[in-house]
Write a protein that holds these residues in place. Structure first.
Motif, short mmCIF file in Angstrom:
data_model
loop_
_atom_site.label_atom_id
_atom_site.label_comp_id
_atom_site.label_asym_id
_atom_site.label_seq_id
_atom_site.Cartn_x
_atom_site.Cartn_y
_atom_site.Cartn_z
N SER A 131 17.75 -2.42 -17.41
CA SER A 131 18.04 -2.88 -16.05
C SER A 131 17.00 -2.37 -15.06
N ARG A 132 16.21 -1.37 -15.46
CA ARG A 132 15.21 -0.78 -14.56
C ARG A 132 13.78 -1.20 -14.94
N GLU A 133 13.64 -2.16 -15.82
CA GLU A 133 12.33 -2.60 -16.27
C GLU A 133 11.44 -2.98 -15.08
N ILE A 134 10.21 -2.47 -15.08
CA ILE A 134 9.25 -2.81 -14.03
C ILE A 134 7.99 -3.39 -14.65
N THR A 135 7.33 -4.26 -13.90
CA THR A 135 6.08 -4.87 -14.31
C THR A 135 5.10 -4.70 -13.16
N THR A 136 4.04 -3.97 -13.38
CA THR A 136 3.19 -3.54 -12.27
C THR A 136 2.38 -4.67 -11.64
N CYS A 137 2.26 -5.83 -12.31
CA CYS A 137 1.49 -6.93 -11.72
C CYS A 137 2.34 -7.83 -10.84
N LYS A 138 3.61 -7.46 -10.64
CA LYS A 138 4.47 -8.26 -9.78
C LYS A 138 4.40 -7.74 -8.34
N PRO A 139 4.40 -8.64 -7.36
CA PRO A 139 4.25 -8.23 -5.95
C PRO A 139 5.30 -7.24 -5.48
N GLU A 140 6.53 -7.36 -6.02
CA GLU A 140 7.57 -6.43 -5.57
C GLU A 140 7.28 -4.99 -6.00
N TYR A 141 6.38 -4.82 -6.97
CA TYR A 141 5.95 -3.48 -7.35
C TYR A 141 4.72 -3.06 -6.54
N TYR A 142 3.64 -3.83 -6.62
CA TYR A 142 2.39 -3.35 -6.02
C TYR A 142 2.38 -3.40 -4.50
N ARG A 143 3.37 -4.08 -3.89
CA ARG A 143 3.43 -4.06 -2.42
C ARG A 143 3.54 -2.64 -1.91
N TRP A 144 4.19 -1.77 -2.69
CA TRP A 144 4.45 -0.41 -2.20
C TRP A 144 3.21 0.48 -2.32
N GLU A 145 2.36 0.23 -3.30
CA GLU A 145 1.12 1.01 -3.32
C GLU A 145 0.18 0.51 -2.23
N GLN A 146 0.28 -0.79 -1.88
CA GLN A 146 -0.46 -1.28 -0.71
C GLN A 146 0.04 -0.60 0.55
N TRP A 147 1.34 -0.46 0.66
CA TRP A 147 1.94 0.23 1.81
C TRP A 147 1.45 1.68 1.89
N LEU A 148 1.45 2.36 0.74
CA LEU A 148 0.99 3.75 0.71
C LEU A 148 -0.48 3.84 1.09
N PHE A 149 -1.29 2.91 0.62
CA PHE A 149 -2.72 2.93 0.94
C PHE A 149 -2.95 2.82 2.44
N ILE A 150 -2.17 1.99 3.10
CA ILE A 150 -2.28 1.86 4.56
C ILE A 150 -1.93 3.19 5.23
N LYS A 151 -0.90 3.85 4.72
CA LYS A 151 -0.52 5.16 5.27
C LYS A 151 -1.65 6.17 5.06
N LEU A 152 -2.34 6.08 3.94
CA LEU A 152 -3.44 7.00 3.68
C LEU A 152 -4.62 6.73 4.60
N ILE A 153 -4.86 5.47 4.91
CA ILE A 153 -5.91 5.14 5.89
C ILE A 153 -5.56 5.76 7.24
N GLU A 154 -4.29 5.64 7.63
CA GLU A 154 -3.83 6.19 8.91
C GLU A 154 -4.00 7.70 8.96
N LYS A 155 -3.80 8.36 7.80
CA LYS A 155 -3.90 9.82 7.75
C LYS A 155 -5.33 10.31 7.49
N GLY A 156 -6.26 9.38 7.35
CA GLY A 156 -7.64 9.76 7.09
C GLY A 156 -7.89 10.16 5.65
N LEU A 157 -6.96 9.81 4.76
CA LEU A 157 -7.10 10.18 3.36
C LEU A 157 -7.70 9.07 2.51
N ALA A 158 -7.83 7.88 3.08
CA ALA A 158 -8.50 6.76 2.40
C ALA A 158 -9.63 6.29 3.30
#
Length: 832
Positions: A131-158
């Motif tokens: 029931s918890r199966e994830i597939t990393t090429c699906k948008p519902e998964y990688y949207r959150w690493e995109q979100w994190l990347f934006i946060k890292l840009i804001e913090k000067g870490l990206a």
């Protein structure tokens, strides 16, 4: 005694039994973890590194997943609320290569492979919470690493910058330093070249000290459970060095050449400077020197691995430029050398051939000056034939003469600092994580490039930036870079026409946080649910290959800290590390060689399953070798595992034996002792190191004892049933279908895989008699049974009654007797 004919024994049919129980488990969802806060059971999170969907499982997969499954099943039987999830590391270059070969989009190939491999994993009877199966090429998964990347840009870490990168021509992409192995691409094994490109980076160097410090809590010496080898590999890769940054002015120029050294005590012995081929000084000098330009191009293709650099021929060319020694003011020639890396330190080194083996070798080859400035305590060290690399006493060092190396380091550093020519500094081997890839099949980097506003992060409301799944790679540049429907957008700041970033994320961006996503796989409001993290994190047991020690495991540790620092969870409540315990399993070998498709020496698990059943495949992979050791594939071993299951199956025939006589009390006690000793051994194997080969061997010994046991009365039959029930329960983590079928035959009120784990009856372990080894003149001559508290005189008397002992005592006089309680009796004799 006679056999009852009422219930004929049916032969063991693995296929029908396994199909039956897999259906029952799926219908009852017995493998699903419970998130309900009313469930007060202690939680346990068991995780194997998730697979890339290549299309078919190999025996390495089978071993990895069966190890984790055995642990997860054991913990369930102990009463834990177990989280044991699975998913797919689905982006990556192999999908693009397959798409080119088969002329089908990578998405189509990937999803088809996932369907196929999902079926194969289920066929193995692995107790995953699907029931918890994830597939990393699906948008519902990688949207959150995109979100994190934006946060890292804001913090000067990206950030984005132009940098020299490792470029793989066949793969048409950049590689991180960690992905260059022996100077070649980690995937296609083609030699990499150096290129200057504008790339995105994440500041892992800002976390270098944390990553080092937190290794301490993972070390076995500090109560952790990570292999020392892995911890050592990560420490080496981070590479902390304490030293001095020293500035050398360039003659007839305003330029300064900064170097880092851990040996400022050797500064007075500098006889040349060496810079990397990509250093600005070298590039500038090569503009009017074709021979030098050719040499720089040659350097761009060599291995950047330390081991290779240490053994390769040292080559260089003079730049025709001099540096000025910061203390003496003397001029020092500047050379470009193939052993200096631009990515490490400042891309320049001070060379002291008298006290560094590499510098000595280079100086000898090019007839450069060698000046000794350190000697040993007796003053007789010389550098005629080799560098003197130890610390010692300074000589030929002007005002610093006669200082020992430690004093000189401090004194020279202070002298430089006072004059603005040097400063203390800590340096790391670790470089910032390059996460741009010039490939199509990856998560889009959420950045828009505007001619007026520059690089602008995609607004959170517009996430995810969805990768078009219908594009067809051709083997050239990424089709994403030519897809106008994807590229052309309006700038979110000024509204003018702009273009999306065409690079995609390194696939390690997906695999560095998946373990946290499993805890709240369906959360659509955040990257992770804080409460779920507090309930399940960190992973209690992580399982995978040691080849991931630097790449995946380092990035995952870093990512966990990034998620903490953007406020997704409280590190003090969740933990500052993602994995508590780590098991690195060995490889599966065939004829001494690692199984791989490229070598054509793989064994198809489906063939084994069809012939023998998946429980036999599971049992062999767990029994053939300790989990951390390599496993040599042997067909005879598979057959042996199948024979063992049939032997257990035939034990049930003994339940039909009629009993009418009195029990042999000693035999009953012996069987109960063996039963509970086995429970103790198997439990210890699960709790200390997962020595499953030892655990299964103990169960084989119990099976032998049960087979040999003669039932004569009710107590004997009860002892036999107790032993058989314990055996079936202990087999459940290893061969779950077989155990469930046996449990049903024994009348278990629920499936064997969720029965309570058997407990040790300490009283049953007590022995009235023990086996005592008898030695004569230090050599074993017999083994006798004696009372457990036997004294020396009684032991000697009993030994003399043994025919073998009598033979060796004939014509001898006993001189000395030594009794080692509970172990042996040693008799020293001489001729009578």
């Amino acid at each position: 005694m006679k056999h009852s004919k009422d219930h004929e024994q049916q032969p063991y049919n693995a296929q029908s039994i396994e199909t039956k129980w897999q259906k029952k488990w799926a219908e009852s969802n017995i493998d699903d973890a419970c998130d309900d806060i009313s469930d007060q059971r202690e939680t346990y999170y068991c995780l194997e590194m998730f697979p890339y969907p290549s299309g078919n499982l190999h025996m390495g997969h089978v071993r990895n997943y069966c190890l984790g499954d055995a642990i997860a099943r054991y913990k369930r039987m102990q009463g834990f609320n177990v989280l044991h999830p699975i998913g797919w590391d689905a982006f990556g270059l192999p999908a693009e290569n397959a798409a080119i070969e088969h002329q089908r989009p990578p998405a189509e190939w990937t999803y088809a492979n996932i369907d196929q491999m999902r079926g194969q994993l289920k066929r193995l009877g692995l107790s995953y919470d699907w029931s918890r199966e994830i597939t990393t090429c699906k948008p519902e998964y990688y949207r959150w690493e995109q979100w994190l990347f934006i946060k890292l840009i804001e913090k000067g870490l990206a950030y984005q910058k132009e940098a020299e990168v490792n470029w793989c021509n066949p793969c048409h992409t950049v590689l991180a330093n960690e992905q260059v192995e022996d100077g070649a691409c980690w995937r296609c094994k083609t030699p990499v070249v150096k290129k200057n490109l504008k790339q995105w980076f994440i500041k892992i160097t800002d976390y270098a000290e944390q990553l080092l410090d937190d290794l301490e809590q993972l070390s076995t010496s500090k109560g952790g459970a990570w292999p020392d080898k892995v911890i050592g590999m990560q420490r080496h890769w981070i590479g902390k060095s304490s030293g001095v940054e020293i500035s050398f002015n360039i003659e007839h120029s305003d330029e300064v050449l900064d170097i880092f050294t851990t040996r400022p005590d050797t500064l007075m012995g500098v006889s040349y400077m060496a810079v990397a081929a990509a250093h600005p000084l070298a590039i500038q000098a090569a503009q009017n020197n074709t021979e030098l330009a050719f040499f720089l191009k040659e350097c761009a293709t060599i291995s950047t691995k330390e081991a290779d650099i240490a053994t390769m021929e040292k080559k260089g060319m003079a730049l025709g430029v001099n540096a000025i020694h910061p203390i003496t003011g003397e001029t020092v020639p500047v050379w470009v050398a193939n052993f200096v890396l631009m990515a490490y330190g400042t891309g320049a080194v001070m060379s002291v051939p008298a006290h560094d083996e590499r510098d000595f070798e280079f100086a000898k080859q090019y007839n450069l000056n060698i000046k000794q400035v350190i000697t040993n305590r007796t003053g007789d060290a010389n550098v005629d034939n080799a560098a003197f690399t130890d610390t010692g006493i300074l000589i030929h060092s002007a005002a610093f003469n006669d200082l020992d190396s430690e004093q000189a380091k401090q004194t020279i550093t202070a002298w430089l600092a006072e004059r603005g020519k040097g400063k203390e500094r800590i340096q790391y081997r670790l470089r910032d994580w390059l996460i741009s890839r010039q490939r199509y099949w990856g998560a889009p980097i959420p950045v828009i490039h505007c001619a007026d506003c520059g690089a602008v992060a995609v607004p959170e409301k517009d996430l995810p930036v969805v990768l078009p799944e219908d594009l067809q790679p051709t083997g050239g540049s990424s089709p994403l870079a030519e897809c106008e429907a994807f590229l052309n957008v309006d700038c979110p700041q000024c509204g003018r026409a702009a273009q999306r970033e065409a690079d995609t994320f390194d696939t390690f961006m997906e695999s560095s946080w998946y373990m946290n996503r499993y805890m709240s796989a369906h959360c659509d409001t955040a990257m992770v649910d804080t409460n779920a993290m507090q309930r399940w994190a960190p992973v209690d047991q992580y399982i995978g290959g040691v080849e991931h020690a630097v790449l995946h495991l380092l990035y995952a540790r870093f990512y966990h800290k990034l998620m903490r620092d953007v406020g997704l969870f409280d590190g003090d409540k969740v933990g500052h590390e993602p994995f508590k315990n780590l098991l690195t399993q060995g490889m599966v070998l065939l004829d001494g060689t690692k199984m791989s498709k490229s070598r054509g020496n793989t064994v198809d698990p489906n063939t084994i399953i069809t012939l023998y059943g998946c429980d036999t495949a599971r049992l062999f992979t767990l029994f053939a070798a300790p989990p951390e050791k390599d496993l040599e594939w042997e067909e005879s071993g598979v057959e042996g595992a199948h024979r063992f299951l049939n032997r257990v199956w035939r034990l049930f025939e003994k339940l039909n034996i009629d009993i009418a006589n009195e029990d042999d009390e000693k035999s009953v006690k012996d069987l109960r002792r063996i039963t509970h000793m086995t429970i103790e051994k198997v439990s210890r194997a699960f709790e200390h190191g997962f020595a499953f080969n030892v655990a299964i061997a103990a169960q084989m010994e119990l099976t032998n004892a049960l087979q040999a046991f003669e039932m004569t009365g009710t107590a004997g039959k009860a002892a036999f049933i107790e032993g058989l029930q314990a055996l079936v329960k202990m087999l459940a983590p290893f061969v779950p279908h077989f155990a469930c079928e046996c449990g049903e035959r024994l009348g278990f009120d629920q499936a064997a895989v969720i029965m309570s784990w058997p407990t040790v009856d300490e009283a049953a372990l007590l022995q009235d008699e023990i086996a005592l080894v008898v030695q004569i003149q230090g050599k074993k001559r017999a083994e006798i049974m004696v009372p457990k508290d036997v004294d020396q005189n009684t032991a000697l008397a009993l030994a003399k009654e043994d025919p073998s002992v009598c033979k060796w005592l004939q014509g001898m006089q006993v001189v000395k007797v030594i009794l080692v309680k509970g172990r042996l009796l040693n008799i020293v004799v001489r001729p009578a």
